[in-house]
Every structure is written in structure tokens, then in C-alpha cells.
Enzyme design. Sequence first.
Site, short mmCIF file in Angstrom:
data_model
loop_
_atom_site.label_atom_id
_atom_site.label_comp_id
_atom_site.label_asym_id
_atom_site.label_seq_id
_atom_site.Cartn_x
_atom_site.Cartn_y
_atom_site.Cartn_z
N CYS A 55 52.64 -68.96 17.85
CA CYS A 55 52.12 -67.60 17.98
C CYS A 55 50.69 -67.60 18.51
O CYS A 55 49.77 -68.13 17.89
CB CYS A 55 52.16 -66.90 16.62
SG CYS A 55 51.54 -65.22 16.66
N GLU A 107 69.66 -45.85 12.01
CA GLU A 107 68.59 -46.04 12.99
C GLU A 107 67.81 -44.75 13.21
O GLU A 107 66.57 -44.77 13.31
CB GLU A 107 69.16 -46.53 14.33
CG GLU A 107 69.53 -48.00 14.35
CD GLU A 107 68.31 -48.90 14.12
OE1 GLU A 107 67.25 -48.63 14.71
OE2 GLU A 107 68.43 -49.85 13.34
N CYS A 114 55.24 -59.89 9.53
CA CYS A 114 54.28 -59.59 10.60
C CYS A 114 53.86 -58.13 10.48
O CYS A 114 54.07 -57.32 11.37
CB CYS A 114 54.94 -59.87 11.96
SG CYS A 114 53.78 -60.01 13.34
N CYS A 141 55.69 -67.25 8.32
CA CYS A 141 56.34 -66.85 9.57
C CYS A 141 56.93 -68.05 10.33
O CYS A 141 56.24 -69.05 10.55
CB CYS A 141 55.35 -66.13 10.47
SG CYS A 141 56.08 -65.54 12.01
N CYS A 177 51.11 -64.85 7.89
CA CYS A 177 51.44 -65.83 8.93
C CYS A 177 52.01 -67.13 8.34
O CYS A 177 52.82 -67.80 8.97
CB CYS A 177 50.22 -66.13 9.78
SG CYS A 177 49.67 -64.69 10.74
#
Length: 361
Positions: free
Chosen positions: A220, A49, A204, A214, A211
Site C-alpha cells: 500500500c 445495495e 481501511c 490489512c 493498517c
Amino acid sequence: MADRPGAPGTEEEAVNRTRAAILAWFDRHGRHDLPWQHPATPYRVWVSEVMLQQTQVATVVPYFHRFMRRFPSPRALADAPQEEVLALWAGLGYYARARNLHRAAQHIRDQYGGELPADLDALEALPGIGRSTAGAIHSLGQGRRAVILDGNVKRVLARWHAVDGWPGRTAVARRLWALAEHYTPAHRCADYNQAMMDLGATVCTRRTPRCHECPLQARCAGHASGRPEAWPTPKPKRRRPLRQTRMLILQHGDRVLLQRRPPSGVWGGLWSLPEAAVDADPKSAAAALGLKVDQAGHWPPLRHAFSHFELDIHPIHLRVSGAGQAVKESDTLWQSIHDTGARAVAAPVARLLERLREYTP
DNA sequence: AAACCGGGGCG
DNA sequence: CGCCCAGGTTT
């Protein structure tokens, strides 16, 4: 009468269906073979991370392998000299993060017996671990429910809910955290969080979101608007304000009127040309100096950039007569246009004086 | 050339 | 709270 949780038609049932759609997408299209996922220990998730805070996955992977080989545990990292930690970080940039990682490892060795704490607040108290990184370690590495909000998740949520405003603003960040909290499930939380990050990274995307791939397309608001790339609202450009001024080139024979600027502020203490508002009548400005204008001509404007604003200078050339009371002031003088180098003037003023010299026979 | 990125530090 | 920073990558 209250709805039963999860009953058809309730809000909670809708949220559960959305989570299911995201998880189903993750099962088919998410990233399941990242090095820190096998095994996904708290330590490995933490290191990944921190590396991913600044760098893309493809770049991080070889660094991650080398780092883990050399520092397989928090204790190995804590016991290493800082110089060696930095050496393995070299090329990733943001070396303060490597130093934080090292310091945090020493905390973990000294306070927590070499294991990352299983408490979200304790994780967040470690140097270099903020709210989102703590959430990632807690969920991906420790199998607990925790909310994350990294750059990818912010983008997905901001589009999905058409959240206006730059996410760096506290109020906008609060709204995004609330949305993240709202959707994050207790069941399969790690997969859900990874799914949201993967969605942001692979579908995204910032400029040209895919899209049609997605799982959230039908829900959305950004997609419905036809301009999903409009979210998240970009950071406000520190666009320097543009100011306007008039500079009076008052020429009397082969001399020009200069004024000394106040000691502080822009061009403090330098000699400059008299200024006036752009919409003011330059003849009355000259009259205020006791001068009569015989002839006037506009010159093309100059743009000058300061650190905190830009200035459009609209010069006007005025041939004048009359002695003028101006020269009585100690901060005003008639300067020969052939010898303007004798005075300290700001760069744009020097350009104007140079131009004046060229145009005067 | 400019935007981007999480956390830390500062006023 | 808002603002700036670090530095390498993407656009």
C-alpha cells in the site's frame, strides 16, 4: 518473448497473489452473515445495495427484514402502492430512492417478467441503479464477474495506489474504475467484491485505518507514505474567496458622505460608503471627491459573509473640509449622522454609521 | 458544525 | 464535464 500468463515474476502473477491475499483475508475476517447474503438473490442484493447507499449496515438490517417480509419479490414490490413502499422506508431518508426502487420494480414486472435482467447495461438502465450498484447486483446476486466502486472500495483503492485528487472529479473516478477493473477477478468475483467493501468498512476506515490488520499493507502506497488517512483527497471545500475593500467614512461636521450603489450587483441600489482599494492612499481618494483630509484614523476591520464570497472591510475615518463636487452627483449625498436610519444601507454599513454616531458627541 | 454518500438532473 | 441535491449518520 512474451511471458506466460501467471508465470512467476509477471505482472499477472503479482495481481493474482494480491487477489489471493484479499480473498484469504475475506475468508477469515470478512462479513459472511449479512442478511442479504442468505440467500443472495439479485432482488435481495439490489434492495440492500440501495439501502446501503445512504445508511450503515447496522441501521439497514431491521429495515431490510421488514422490507423483505412485506415485499418478498420484485412483483410484490411493483404491485404495492407507492405510499406503502414509502412507509416502510420511513426513517431511512432519501425517499427519491424508494420511489426509484418502486418504479424499477414495475419496469422489472412489465419488461422482464418479474426477474431482474442478467445484463449489466439493462440493470444500469433501471432508475436508481448506477454503474456500481449494477455491478454489485451482477456479481453478488447473479454470480457473474462485474466491477464495483462504492465509497468503501474507492477509499481502499485511492490509498493503496495513492491516487491523488477528489474522486468526484471525472478523471480521478476514471482512474479508480480502471484500478478496480484491473484487480477484479473472474474467479470468486463476488467474494472479492465483498472483501473490498468489508476492508473499507472495517479496516481501511476513513479517519484511523487499522493498517496492521490489512492484507494490502505491504503493497500500500498510502501506508508507505506514513499518512494513509490523506487519501482519498477530500472534496474541495467550497471555500468562499476572501476579498478586501476599504470603506471611507468621510465626515464633514455632523454629516457623512453616502453613495448610491449601482442597481445590480452586491447591495444593488442601496446607499453605501465610498470604497477604495485597501492599498490606495485614502487622501487622494478624498481629493478625487474634492475633499481635503484634516484628520484620519483606521478603524478595526469587519468581516461580512456573502453567499459566494467573504468581504473584509477596512474602514478609515476621515474628517474632511471643503464642499466637494461630489454632492452634485445624484447618487451622492451628505447624510446627517443623527438620521442615518433614513437611508437604506447594507448591514455592515449600518454598523459603521452606528459606530460613527456613538463616537461623535 | 461539517463531512460524507451514489445516482439523477441540469446547464 | 462540473455542479448541486437529498437527509440521516459519523466524526
